[in-house]
Design a protein around this motif. Structure first.
Motif, PDB file in Angstrom:
ATOM      1  N   LEU A  65      -5.098 -31.807  -2.079  1.00 21.11           N
ATOM      2  CA  LEU A  65      -4.130 -30.826  -1.320  1.00 21.11           C
ATOM      3  C   LEU A  65      -3.141 -30.881  -0.302  1.00 21.11           C
ATOM      4  CD1 LEU A  65      -3.481 -29.271  -5.056  1.00 21.11           C
ATOM      5  CD2 LEU A  65      -3.533 -31.662  -4.326  1.00 21.11           C
ATOM      6  N   SER A  66      -1.508 -31.111   0.251  1.00 18.90           N
ATOM      7  CA  SER A  66      -1.064 -30.824   0.682  1.00 18.90           C
ATOM      8  C   SER A  66       0.502 -29.560   1.539  1.00 18.90           C
ATOM      9  CB  SER A  66       0.007 -31.773   2.197  1.00 18.90           C
ATOM     10  OG  SER A  66      -2.024 -32.373   2.493  1.00 18.90           O
ATOM     11  N   CYS A  67       0.712 -28.350   1.824  1.00 14.76           N
ATOM     12  CA  CYS A  67       1.653 -27.209   1.446  1.00 14.76           C
ATOM     13  C   CYS A  67       2.728 -27.987   2.780  1.00 14.76           C
ATOM     14  CB  CYS A  67       1.440 -26.548   0.692  1.00 14.76           C
ATOM     15  SG  CYS A  67       2.742 -25.462   0.914  1.00 14.76           S
ATOM     16  N   ALA A  68       3.396 -27.791   3.207  1.00 20.06           N
ATOM     17  CA  ALA A  68       4.246 -27.838   4.323  1.00 20.06           C
ATOM     18  C   ALA A  68       5.578 -26.787   4.076  1.00 20.06           C
ATOM     19  CB  ALA A  68       5.465 -29.703   4.670  1.00 20.06           C
ATOM     20  N   ALA A  69       5.208 -26.002   4.907  1.00 23.81           N
ATOM     21  CA  ALA A  69       6.399 -24.607   5.155  1.00 23.81           C
ATOM     22  C   ALA A  69       7.197 -25.165   6.122  1.00 23.81           C
ATOM     23  CB  ALA A  69       5.381 -23.410   5.689  1.00 23.81           C
ATOM     24  N   SER A  70       9.101 -25.093   5.388  1.00 28.42           N
ATOM     25  CA  SER A  70       9.973 -25.258   6.488  1.00 28.42           C
ATOM     26  C   SER A  70      10.494 -23.639   6.583  1.00 28.42           C
ATOM     27  CB  SER A  70      10.284 -26.611   6.462  1.00 28.42           C
ATOM     28  OG  SER A  70      10.808 -26.262   5.436  1.00 28.42           O
ATOM     29  N   GLY A  71      11.493 -23.530   7.036  1.00 30.35           N
ATOM     30  CA  GLY A  71      12.263 -22.254   7.826  1.00 30.35           C
ATOM     31  C   GLY A  71      11.601 -21.312   8.607  1.00 30.35           C
ATOM     32  N   SER A  72      12.205 -20.242   8.567  1.00 35.22           N
ATOM     33  CA  SER A  72      11.359 -19.085   9.048  1.00 35.22           C
ATOM     34  C   SER A  72      10.030 -18.424   8.274  1.00 35.22           C
ATOM     35  CB  SER A  72      12.107 -17.352   8.544  1.00 35.22           C
ATOM     36  OG  SER A  72      13.810 -17.948   8.229  1.00 35.22           O
ATOM     37  N   ILE A  73       9.421 -20.045   9.101  1.00 36.87           N
ATOM     38  CA  ILE A  73       7.919 -20.064   9.450  1.00 36.87           C
ATOM     39  C   ILE A  73       6.879 -18.941  10.216  1.00 36.87           C
ATOM     40  CG2 ILE A  73       7.766 -22.021   8.327  1.00 36.87           C
ATOM     41  CD1 ILE A  73       7.285 -22.971  11.143  1.00 36.87           C
ATOM     42  N   PHE A  74       8.039 -18.277  11.515  1.00 37.06           N
ATOM     43  CA  PHE A  74       7.203 -17.946  12.225  1.00 37.06           C
ATOM     44  C   PHE A  74       6.768 -16.164  11.345  1.00 37.06           C
ATOM     45  CE2 PHE A  74      10.538 -14.188  12.294  1.00 37.06           C
ATOM     46  CZ  PHE A  74      11.273 -15.263  11.981  1.00 37.06           C
ATOM     47  N   SER A  75       7.449 -15.974  10.096  1.00 39.13           N
ATOM     48  CA  SER A  75       6.468 -15.065  10.309  1.00 39.13           C
ATOM     49  C   SER A  75       6.203 -14.579   9.326  1.00 39.13           C
ATOM     50  CB  SER A  75       8.379 -14.102   9.833  1.00 39.13           C
ATOM     51  OG  SER A  75       9.185 -14.183   8.733  1.00 39.13           O
ATOM     52  N   ILE A  76       5.233 -15.823   8.564  1.00 36.40           N
ATOM     53  CA  ILE A  76       4.220 -16.301   7.392  1.00 36.40           C
ATOM     54  C   ILE A  76       2.866 -15.968   7.955  1.00 36.40           C
ATOM     55  CG2 ILE A  76       3.106 -17.688   6.341  1.00 36.40           C
ATOM     56  CD1 ILE A  76       5.566 -20.083   6.465  1.00 36.40           C
ATOM     57  N   TYR A  77       2.217 -15.203   7.084  1.00 36.97           N
ATOM     58  CA  TYR A  77       0.867 -14.245   7.831  1.00 36.97           C
ATOM     59  C   TYR A  77      -0.303 -15.060   6.821  1.00 36.97           C
ATOM     60  CZ  TYR A  77       1.445 -10.562   4.367  1.00 36.97           C
ATOM     61  OH  TYR A  77       1.829 -10.243   3.231  1.00 36.97           O
ATOM     62  N   ALA A  78       0.272 -15.312   5.554  1.00 32.45           N
ATOM     63  CA  ALA A  78      -1.072 -15.554   4.482  1.00 32.45           C
ATOM     64  C   ALA A  78      -0.440 -16.781   4.160  1.00 32.45           C
ATOM     65  CB  ALA A  78      -1.528 -14.758   3.882  1.00 32.45           C
ATOM     66  N   MET A  79      -1.382 -17.811   3.530  1.00 34.24           N
ATOM     67  CA  MET A  79      -0.483 -19.098   2.584  1.00 34.24           C
ATOM     68  C   MET A  79      -1.662 -19.411   1.274  1.00 34.24           C
ATOM     69  SD  MET A  79       1.308 -21.509   5.517  1.00 34.24           S
ATOM     70  CE  MET A  79       1.693 -22.597   3.920  1.00 34.24           C
ATOM     71  N   GLY A  80      -1.357 -20.447   0.453  1.00 34.85           N
ATOM     72  CA  GLY A  80      -2.175 -19.907  -0.623  1.00 34.85           C
ATOM     73  C   GLY A  80      -2.328 -20.698  -1.120  1.00 34.85           C
ATOM     74  N   TRP A  81      -3.237 -20.879  -2.782  1.00 28.17           N
ATOM     75  CA  TRP A  81      -2.782 -21.532  -3.900  1.00 28.17           C
ATOM     76  C   TRP A  81      -2.986 -21.604  -4.803  1.00 28.17           C
ATOM     77  CZ3 TRP A  81      -1.617 -26.854  -3.274  1.00 28.17           C
ATOM     78  CH2 TRP A  81      -0.573 -27.386  -2.415  1.00 28.17           C
ATOM     79  N   TYR A  82      -2.763 -21.501  -5.883  1.00 27.02           N
ATOM     80  CA  TYR A  82      -2.621 -20.779  -7.393  1.00 27.02           C
ATOM     81  C   TYR A  82      -2.658 -22.007  -8.243  1.00 27.02           C
ATOM     82  CZ  TYR A  82      -1.956 -16.655  -5.727  1.00 27.02           C
ATOM     83  OH  TYR A  82      -2.081 -15.186  -4.788  1.00 27.02           O
ATOM     84  N   ARG A  83      -2.880 -22.069  -9.137  1.00 23.66           N
ATOM     85  CA  ARG A  83      -2.802 -22.801 -11.056  1.00 23.66           C
ATOM     86  C   ARG A  83      -2.528 -22.648 -11.489  1.00 23.66           C
ATOM     87  NH1 ARG A  83      -8.855 -25.008 -10.979  1.00 23.66           N
ATOM     88  NH2 ARG A  83      -9.909 -22.930 -11.748  1.00 23.66           N
ATOM     89  N   GLN A  84      -2.008 -22.849 -12.349  1.00 31.00           N
ATOM     90  CA  GLN A  84      -1.193 -23.173 -13.654  1.00 31.00           C
ATOM     91  C   GLN A  84      -2.079 -24.091 -14.567  1.00 31.00           C
ATOM     92  OE1 GLN A  84       2.104 -21.180 -14.332  1.00 31.00           O
ATOM     93  NE2 GLN A  84       1.903 -20.019 -16.337  1.00 31.00           N
ATOM     94  N   ALA A  85      -2.308 -23.884 -16.287  1.00 26.66           N
ATOM     95  CA  ALA A  85      -3.072 -24.617 -16.976  1.00 26.66           C
ATOM     96  C   ALA A  85      -1.595 -24.465 -18.354  1.00 26.66           C
ATOM     97  CB  ALA A  85      -4.176 -25.059 -17.393  1.00 26.66           C
ATOM     98  N   PRO A  86      -1.998 -25.351 -18.653  1.00 27.17           N
ATOM     99  CA  PRO A  86      -0.379 -25.457 -20.384  1.00 27.17           C
ATOM    100  C   PRO A  86      -0.773 -23.930 -21.181  1.00 27.17           C
ATOM    101  CG  PRO A  86      -1.274 -27.451 -19.886  1.00 27.17           C
ATOM    102  CD  PRO A  86      -1.950 -26.205 -18.969  1.00 27.17           C
TER     103      PRO A  86
END
Length: 115
Positions: free
Chosen positions: A20-41
């Motif tokens: 999986l890939s996730c691309a961030a745009s916008g005010s990205i300079f202040s991002i300090y953490a990223m992650g993945w979450y999931r939700q099953a039905p």
């Protein structure tokens, strides 16, 4: 504001892999953490993996040893390499980014693992 777009989901047989890939745009300079979450039905959204600017990672126990998380060189992308997939990994996977002001979510990408 930060916008997140996920990609890479799909249908795979048990034991297979997806990235999986996730691309961030916008005010990205202040991002300090990223992650993945999931939700099953019928289930609550749960943390899968996170990574900080310093490279510290965290995984839910059920994916340890099977999933890895990494960030791209530009640090506006985050990847989730999923190996040895199991049917119980089936869920919609969401990317999340945190900055000092708020947290942001993508629309999600569906991962379906067939037995």
């Amino acid at each position: 504001q930060v916008q997140l777009v996920e990609s890479g989901g799909g249908l795979v047989q048990a034991g297979g892999s997806l990235r999986l890939s996730c691309a961030a745009s916008g005010s990205i300079f202040s991002i300090y953490a990223m992650g993945w979450y999931r939700q099953a039905p019928g289930k609550q959204r749960e943390l899968v993996a996170t990574i900080t600017d310093g490279g510290r990672t965290n995984f839910v126990d059920s994916v340890k040893g099977r999933f890895t998380i990494s960030r791209g060189n530009a640090k506006n992308t985050v990847y989730l390499q999923m190996n040895s997939l199991k049917p119980e990994d089936t869920a919609r996977y969401y990317c999340k980014a945190d900055d000092r002001y708020s947290n942001y979510w993508g629309q999600g990408t569906q991962v379906t693992v067939s037995a």
